[in-house]
Design a protein around this motif. Structure first.
Motif, short mmCIF file in Angstrom:
data_model
loop_
_atom_site.label_atom_id
_atom_site.label_comp_id
_atom_site.label_asym_id
_atom_site.label_seq_id
_atom_site.Cartn_x
_atom_site.Cartn_y
_atom_site.Cartn_z
N SER A 17 77.68 71.40 105.92
CA SER A 17 77.05 70.29 104.90
C SER A 17 75.62 70.71 104.63
O SER A 17 75.24 70.37 103.56
CB SER A 17 77.12 68.70 105.74
N ARG A 26 79.90 68.61 108.56
CA ARG A 26 80.61 67.35 108.67
C ARG A 26 82.04 67.18 108.79
O ARG A 26 82.75 68.33 108.78
CB ARG A 26 79.90 66.69 107.19
N GLU A 48 79.51 68.01 98.65
CA GLU A 48 80.61 67.40 99.28
C GLU A 48 81.98 67.48 98.68
O GLU A 48 82.96 67.49 99.09
CB GLU A 48 80.33 65.64 99.60
#
Length: 242
Positions: free
Chosen positions: A109, A91, A69
């Motif tokens: 993601s 995402r 992330e």
């Protein structure tokens, strides 16, 4: 004395055998890796997740690779693997990622490969799953936490992150090291132009010098020819008698 020497020799041989066996066992242990292990920040990279099958009785039927992330990537494409289906999850990202001048609000993601039919990775085999991704973020590394599922339901969780200065973890996650991008090439053309201008000036100077030398040579030859004509003329003219 001889018996003591034989005992010592046997003990040494046994110790060597034990070390060799343990060393081989450690070398035989394999885990999911990403290859190559390095790429440049800001560019695109073609990498492959190499998946060995560590089970003696079950086959690998699924591979899930989670993208970090803290290092979002705007463009991800996968290379077809015969007998496997692939799905890329996305995402939302904020702030957006710039890709080819456009602002992208989504990033990949997770990538999941699933074997169909007899395509699973069997014991003693491995498979590579190719991915092209970029632009790569300006971070030192990307850690891809990975789940490897077997046909018997067991799951190997390759999710341990490396620790600076520490030993390799038991279940290490694949890590892609990102290096700083090379300096901009814009300065190189300017230097090349300047060098070319200098070369042009040198060429012009050399051309002028050569031209002057040729002109001097022509003038010298002309003077020599005129001198020869004058000498010949004087020889043909009668000498005046007093």
């Amino acid at each position: 004395m001889t018996r003591l020497r034989r005992t010592a020799t046997a003990a040494a041989a046994l110790a060597f055998t034990a070390v060799a066996v343990l060393g081989f066992a450690g070398a035989a242990s394999a885990h999911v890796t990403v290859n190559p292990k390095e790429a440049a920040q800001g560019g695109y990279a073609r990498v492959a997740f190499r998946v060995p099958n560590e089970s003696d009785t079950a086959s690998t039927t699924k591979l899930e690779v989670v993208l970090p992330e803290n290092a979002p990537v705007g463009s991800v494409s996968t290379q077809p693997v015969p007998g496997w289906t692939v799905a890329v999850e996305k995402r939302k990202v904020d702030p957006p990622i710039e890709v080819h001048g456009s602002q992208i609000t989504e990033a990949a993601s997770k990538i999941t490969w699933t074997a169909a039919g007899d395509a699973a990775i069997k014991p003693g085999q491995f498979q590579e799953f190719g991915v092209s991704m970029g632009p790569l973020p300006k971070v030192e590394s990307m850690v891809f936490k990975t789940l490897q599922t077997y046909s018997d339901g067991n799951v190997s969780r390759w999710i341990d992150e490396p620790q600076p200065g520490g030993a390799e973890p038991e279940k290490p996650a694949p890590v892609l090291t990102l290096t700083a991008a090379a300096p901009s090439a814009s300065a190189a053309p300017a230097a090349a132009v300047a060098s070319r201008d200098d070369d042009d000036d040198d060429d012009e100077g050399d051309g002028l010098a050569v031209g002057l030398a040729i002109a001097g040579l022509v003038a010298g030859l002309a003077g020599l020819a005129l001198g020869g004509l004058a000498f010949a003329r004087t020889r043909r003219e009668p000498v005046a008698r007093s």
